[in-house]
Design a protein around this motif. Structure first.
Motif, PDB file in Angstrom:
ATOM      1  N   VAL A   1     -12.418  88.519  -2.855  1.00  0.00           N
ATOM      2  CA  VAL A   1     -13.056  87.776  -1.768  1.00  0.00           C
ATOM      3  C   VAL A   1     -14.372  87.162  -2.241  1.00  0.00           C
ATOM      4  O   VAL A   1     -14.665  86.004  -1.949  1.00  0.00           O
ATOM      5  CB  VAL A   1     -13.279  88.698  -0.549  1.00  0.00           C
ATOM      6  CG1 VAL A   1     -14.173  88.044   0.474  1.00  0.00           C
ATOM      7  CG2 VAL A   1     -11.940  89.049   0.072  1.00  0.00           C
ATOM      8  N   LEU A   2     -15.189  87.929  -2.973  1.00  0.00           N
ATOM      9  CA  LEU A   2     -16.468  87.394  -3.430  1.00  0.00           C
ATOM     10  C   LEU A   2     -16.293  86.336  -4.509  1.00  0.00           C
ATOM     11  O   LEU A   2     -17.209  85.554  -4.762  1.00  0.00           O
ATOM     12  CB  LEU A   2     -17.362  88.526  -3.951  1.00  0.00           C
ATOM     13  CG  LEU A   2     -17.923  89.456  -2.890  1.00  0.00           C
ATOM     14  CD1 LEU A   2     -18.763  90.544  -3.532  1.00  0.00           C
ATOM     15  CD2 LEU A   2     -18.745  88.701  -1.870  1.00  0.00           C
TER      16      LEU A   2
ATOM     17  N   VAL B   1     -16.724  81.439  -0.512  1.00  0.00           N
ATOM     18  CA  VAL B   1     -17.689  82.525  -0.366  1.00  0.00           C
ATOM     19  C   VAL B   1     -18.867  82.305  -1.309  1.00  0.00           C
ATOM     20  O   VAL B   1     -20.034  82.490  -0.935  1.00  0.00           O
ATOM     21  CB  VAL B   1     -17.019  83.893  -0.620  1.00  0.00           C
ATOM     22  CG1 VAL B   1     -18.035  85.010  -0.620  1.00  0.00           C
ATOM     23  CG2 VAL B   1     -15.953  84.151   0.417  1.00  0.00           C
TER      24      VAL B   1
ATOM     25  N   SER C   1     -21.014  79.688   0.112  1.00  0.00           N
ATOM     26  CA  SER C   1     -21.737  80.224   1.261  1.00  0.00           C
ATOM     27  C   SER C   1     -22.931  81.062   0.817  1.00  0.00           C
ATOM     28  O   SER C   1     -24.021  80.950   1.390  1.00  0.00           O
ATOM     29  CB  SER C   1     -20.793  81.064   2.119  1.00  0.00           C
ATOM     30  OG  SER C   1     -21.503  81.689   3.150  1.00  0.00           O
TER      31      SER C   1
END
Length: 160
Positions: free
Chosen positions: A95-96, A101, A104
């Protein structure tokens, strides 16, 4: 402002963004490691591997964590393939690592660095650093002048 000041401002902003991104990542990994320390459970007996002529038996498939309930979090064999669900650490890393991401996190750090209080703090730190370096340069210059040209003795010390 001179180009040197702009370069220093850009460097300071980049440093703040990098620190913020690192803090967010470290905090997520720490939280994940705290949550993923289950009690040691006995390992189930391994199931027999069913080999098919078209697929190798050692092929590993990672399941999406949304499709798996907590009861299904152990490796199993489906249609002759070993299926291993991802660990929490693998999910967090995935996810990271996604571009959205990462963008963001970058934008959050840039927004934080551009806030007035952060700008004021960074500019104050840079101003202090410039003054400190200038003082050091001037002191070094004075020391160099004194070492090359000693002062003549004054009448006060000669006892006249």
């Amino acid at each position: 402002m001179s180009a040197e000041v702009w370069v220093l401002v850009a460097t300071a902003v980049l440093a703040v963004v990098a620190i913020c991104a690192a803090l967010v990542a470290v905090r997520a990994v720490r939280q994940m490691s705290r949550n993923s320390q289950p009690a040691v459970a006995p390992q189930p007996a391994p199931a027999a591997v069913v080999e098919t002529p078209t697929r190798p038996a050692a092929e590993v498939v990672l399941l999406d964590s949304a499709d798996v309930t907590t009861d299904d979090l152990e490796p199993r064999i489906v249609e002759g393939r070993l299926v291993v669900p991802p660990t929490q650490q693998q999910v967090v890393q995935t996810v990271l690592g996604r571009p959205g991401v990462r963008l963001s996190v970058f934008l959050h750090g840039a927004a934080h660095a551009l806030r007035p209080e952060s700008r004021d703090r960074i500019s104050a730190l840079m101003r202090r650093e410039f003054r400190r370096r200038r003082r050091e340069r001037l002191q070094a210059g004075r020391r160099a002048v004194r070492s090359t040209r000693p002062t003549p003795p004054s009448d006060q010390w000669l006892g006249s």
